[in-house]
Design a protein around this motif. Structure first.
Motif, PDB file in Angstrom:
ATOM      1  N   SER A  36       0.768  -1.342   0.023  1.00 48.70           N
ATOM      2  CA  SER A  36      -0.038   0.084  -0.053  1.00 48.70           C
ATOM      3  C   SER A  36       0.741   1.281  -0.116  1.00 48.70           C
ATOM      4  O   SER A  36       0.708   2.091  -0.683  1.00 48.70           O
ATOM      5  CB  SER A  36      -1.023   0.091   1.244  1.00 48.70           C
ATOM      6  N   LYS A  37       1.816   1.293   0.894  1.00 47.08           N
ATOM      7  CA  LYS A  37       2.814   2.399   0.837  1.00 47.08           C
ATOM      8  C   LYS A  37       3.620   2.441  -0.498  1.00 47.08           C
ATOM      9  O   LYS A  37       3.628   3.859  -0.931  1.00 47.08           O
ATOM     10  CB  LYS A  37       3.896   2.376   1.967  1.00 47.08           C
ATOM     11  N   GLN A  38       4.079   1.520  -1.132  1.00 47.38           N
ATOM     12  CA  GLN A  38       4.586   1.609  -2.371  1.00 47.38           C
ATOM     13  C   GLN A  38       3.937   1.969  -3.299  1.00 47.38           C
ATOM     14  O   GLN A  38       4.308   2.978  -4.196  1.00 47.38           O
ATOM     15  CB  GLN A  38       5.009   0.141  -2.846  1.00 47.38           C
ATOM     16  N   VAL A  39       2.598   1.774  -3.554  1.00 45.05           N
ATOM     17  CA  VAL A  39       1.608   1.955  -4.517  1.00 45.05           C
ATOM     18  C   VAL A  39       1.129   3.600  -4.271  1.00 45.05           C
ATOM     19  O   VAL A  39       1.283   4.376  -5.147  1.00 45.05           O
ATOM     20  CB  VAL A  39       0.245   1.200  -4.476  1.00 45.05           C
ATOM     21  N   THR A  40       1.044   3.813  -2.939  1.00 43.74           N
ATOM     22  CA  THR A  40       0.626   5.265  -2.642  1.00 43.74           C
ATOM     23  C   THR A  40       1.705   6.415  -3.167  1.00 43.74           C
ATOM     24  O   THR A  40       1.469   7.267  -3.902  1.00 43.74           O
ATOM     25  CB  THR A  40       0.244   5.293  -1.223  1.00 43.74           C
ATOM     26  N   GLU A  41       3.066   5.705  -2.957  1.00 43.04           N
ATOM     27  CA  GLU A  41       3.958   6.750  -3.403  1.00 43.04           C
ATOM     28  C   GLU A  41       4.164   6.978  -4.634  1.00 43.04           C
ATOM     29  O   GLU A  41       4.658   7.935  -5.213  1.00 43.04           O
ATOM     30  CB  GLU A  41       5.281   6.325  -2.527  1.00 43.04           C
ATOM     31  N   ALA A  70       3.487  10.229  -6.916  1.00 40.93           N
ATOM     32  CA  ALA A  70       4.977  10.957  -7.497  1.00 40.93           C
ATOM     33  C   ALA A  70       4.509  10.823  -9.084  1.00 40.93           C
ATOM     34  O   ALA A  70       5.406  11.193  -9.880  1.00 40.93           O
ATOM     35  CB  ALA A  70       5.816   9.824  -7.225  1.00 40.93           C
ATOM     36  N   GLY A  71       3.507  10.455  -9.582  1.00 42.95           N
ATOM     37  CA  GLY A  71       3.199  10.492 -11.225  1.00 42.95           C
ATOM     38  C   GLY A  71       3.498   9.398 -11.675  1.00 42.95           C
ATOM     39  O   GLY A  71       3.239   9.260 -12.871  1.00 42.95           O
ATOM     40  N   SER A  72       4.019   8.246 -11.172  1.00 43.17           N
ATOM     41  CA  SER A  72       4.395   6.960 -11.822  1.00 43.17           C
ATOM     42  C   SER A  72       3.375   5.855 -11.790  1.00 43.17           C
ATOM     43  O   SER A  72       3.542   5.046 -11.235  1.00 43.17           O
ATOM     44  CB  SER A  72       5.709   6.598 -11.061  1.00 43.17           C
ATOM     45  N   ILE A  73       2.350   6.405 -12.648  1.00 43.50           N
ATOM     46  CA  ILE A  73       1.019   5.499 -12.590  1.00 43.50           C
ATOM     47  C   ILE A  73       1.485   3.928 -13.283  1.00 43.50           C
ATOM     48  O   ILE A  73       1.213   3.235 -12.656  1.00 43.50           O
ATOM     49  CB  ILE A  73      -0.054   6.198 -13.449  1.00 43.50           C
ATOM     50  N   SER A  74       2.346   4.007 -14.354  1.00 44.60           N
ATOM     51  CA  SER A  74       2.688   2.802 -14.807  1.00 44.60           C
ATOM     52  C   SER A  74       3.481   2.024 -13.651  1.00 44.60           C
ATOM     53  O   SER A  74       3.276   0.796 -13.689  1.00 44.60           O
ATOM     54  CB  SER A  74       3.673   2.907 -16.240  1.00 44.60           C
ATOM     55  N   HIS A  75       4.219   2.478 -13.144  1.00 44.10           N
ATOM     56  CA  HIS A  75       4.995   1.548 -12.127  1.00 44.10           C
ATOM     57  C   HIS A  75       4.162   1.288 -10.762  1.00 44.10           C
ATOM     58  O   HIS A  75       4.237   0.260 -10.215  1.00 44.10           O
ATOM     59  CB  HIS A  75       6.134   2.622 -11.530  1.00 44.10           C
ATOM     60  N   ALA A  76       3.284   1.974 -10.632  1.00 43.32           N
ATOM     61  CA  ALA A  76       2.062   1.673  -9.540  1.00 43.32           C
ATOM     62  C   ALA A  76       1.362   0.388  -9.840  1.00 43.32           C
ATOM     63  O   ALA A  76       1.188  -0.515  -9.429  1.00 43.32           O
ATOM     64  CB  ALA A  76       1.297   2.872  -9.263  1.00 43.32           C
ATOM     65  N   HIS A 100      -8.375   9.415  -2.538  1.00 47.55           N
ATOM     66  CA  HIS A 100      -7.875  10.291  -3.719  1.00 47.55           C
ATOM     67  C   HIS A 100      -6.769   9.515  -4.471  1.00 47.55           C
ATOM     68  O   HIS A 100      -6.369  10.055  -5.648  1.00 47.55           O
ATOM     69  CB  HIS A 100      -7.299  11.427  -2.875  1.00 47.55           C
ATOM     70  N   VAL A 101      -6.086   8.729  -3.670  1.00 53.78           N
ATOM     71  CA  VAL A 101      -4.848   8.070  -4.424  1.00 53.78           C
ATOM     72  C   VAL A 101      -5.376   6.913  -5.516  1.00 53.78           C
ATOM     73  O   VAL A 101      -4.739   7.154  -6.707  1.00 53.78           O
ATOM     74  CB  VAL A 101      -4.106   7.223  -3.551  1.00 53.78           C
ATOM     75  N   THR A 102      -6.484   6.282  -5.187  1.00 52.31           N
ATOM     76  CA  THR A 102      -6.996   5.557  -6.201  1.00 52.31           C
ATOM     77  C   THR A 102      -7.689   6.261  -7.355  1.00 52.31           C
ATOM     78  O   THR A 102      -7.476   5.766  -8.389  1.00 52.31           O
ATOM     79  CB  THR A 102      -8.261   4.785  -5.549  1.00 52.31           C
ATOM     80  N   ALA A 103      -8.406   7.470  -6.990  1.00 49.88           N
ATOM     81  CA  ALA A 103      -8.704   8.393  -7.960  1.00 49.88           C
ATOM     82  C   ALA A 103      -7.597   8.561  -8.999  1.00 49.88           C
ATOM     83  O   ALA A 103      -7.693   8.646 -10.439  1.00 49.88           O
ATOM     84  CB  ALA A 103      -9.266   9.470  -7.645  1.00 49.88           C
ATOM     85  N   LEU A 104      -6.559   9.238  -8.595  1.00 52.25           N
ATOM     86  CA  LEU A 104      -5.413   9.561  -9.371  1.00 52.25           C
ATOM     87  C   LEU A 104      -4.781   8.441 -10.119  1.00 52.25           C
ATOM     88  O   LEU A 104      -4.626   8.571 -11.159  1.00 52.25           O
ATOM     89  CB  LEU A 104      -4.310  10.152  -8.356  1.00 52.25           C
ATOM     90  N   HIS A 105      -4.779   7.204  -9.449  1.00 51.58           N
ATOM     91  CA  HIS A 105      -4.511   6.051 -10.308  1.00 51.58           C
ATOM     92  C   HIS A 105      -5.228   5.635 -11.184  1.00 51.58           C
ATOM     93  O   HIS A 105      -4.851   5.460 -12.633  1.00 51.58           O
ATOM     94  CB  HIS A 105      -4.091   4.941  -9.175  1.00 51.58           C
TER      95      HIS A 105
END
Length: 265
Positions: free
Chosen positions: A17-22, A26-32, A58-63
């Motif tokens: 969860s921490k990894q995906v959130t960060e 950070a704008g790294s959607i593909s890495h998430a 809001h993190v889910t929304a951004l992703h």
């Protein structure tokens, strides 16, 4: 890919969860998304759903804003209905005023692609119903669906008439082949209240479905004002933007106070 998360220890969840959130912030959607794929490969698909339940909405929304109906995403396929519904409150934070002013229909079409991809990305009728039920249960959810329906207001009046006349026998067939119609029909079948809320958000002068079903648009091309009062796509986009909650007063699904600060930036 494993089908269950039986082999996954709960201790994995905070780290993932921490990894995906960060990565998302950070704008790294593909890495998430790759982090989701790696977690699913190692521990099972259910881990992705569990992570999506624990990260802030809001993190889910951004992703998920980085994907539409034409792009495969594990988050799109596995997001729990309640987590997805909560994320819709923040999706307008991914738009800026220039986008809303210059091309509101394009934003609405992108939003439609997102909703369509989540709802019709599953063959599970019960999951589809739960997704629509949860997503349409709030004020911001009604606005989200009204934005999409504003792309085809005449057709929505037709569907309103079909809902009144056919009830549970309603189908996605109509005189129009607009892609929005199957979503409208699916919503009406899943939640009568959700359908009504979205409909009256789009057509604010009506408060009864039967009256709205009798309303008609004029076919006169010289008529400057439509006889049916409706909110424009642009107006609805701004209404949703005003409904975005402050992440400082969110439900506290993350202990980091700085996460999501300046979400409109």
């Amino acid at each position: 890919m494993a089908d269950t998360a039986d082999n996954a220890s709960p201790s994995y969840l905070p780290a993932i969860s921490k990894q995906v959130t960060e990565l998302v912030l950070a704008g790294s959607i593909s890495h998430a998304e790759q982090a989701f794929a790696d977690a699913a490969e190692q521990h099972g698909d259910l881990v992705v759903a569990e992570v999506l339940e624990t990260i802030p909405p809001h993190v889910t929304a951004l992703h998920m804003a980085g994907f539409d109906g034409g792009k495969l995403s594990l988050a799109t396929l596995l997001v729990p209905p309640k987590a997805w519904a909560a994320s819709l409150a923040y999706i307008a934070a991914t738009w800026n005023e220039d986008m809303i002013e210059d091309d509101p229909e394009r934003i609405a079409e992108s939003l439609f692609a997102h909703i369509h991809g989540v709802v019709f990305g599953t063959e599970d009728e019960e999951r589809r119903r739960e997704l629509l039920l949860e997503a349409s249960a709030s004020d911001f959810g009604a606005t989200v669906f009204a934005i999409v329906f504003s792309l085809a207001p005449k057709e929505m009046l037709e569907v309103a008439g079909e809902v009144i006349s056919k009830g549970s026998y309603l189908t996605a067939h109509s005189s129009s082949d607009n892609d929005v119609i199957p979503l409208a029909v699916a919503l009406a079948q899943a939640s009568e209240d959700g359908w009504d809320r979205a409909l009256f958000e789009l057509f604010p002068e009506f408060r009864h479905s039967a009256d709205l079903a009798d309303a008609e648009y004029s076919d006169d091309p010289d008529e400057e004002e439509p006889s049916v009062l409706q909110r424009s796509t642009k107006e609805l986009l701004y209404r949703l933007r005003k409904q975005v909650p402050s992440t400082r007063t969110a439900t506290g699904r993350t202990p980091r106070r700085t996460v999501g600060t300046g979400i409109f930036g």
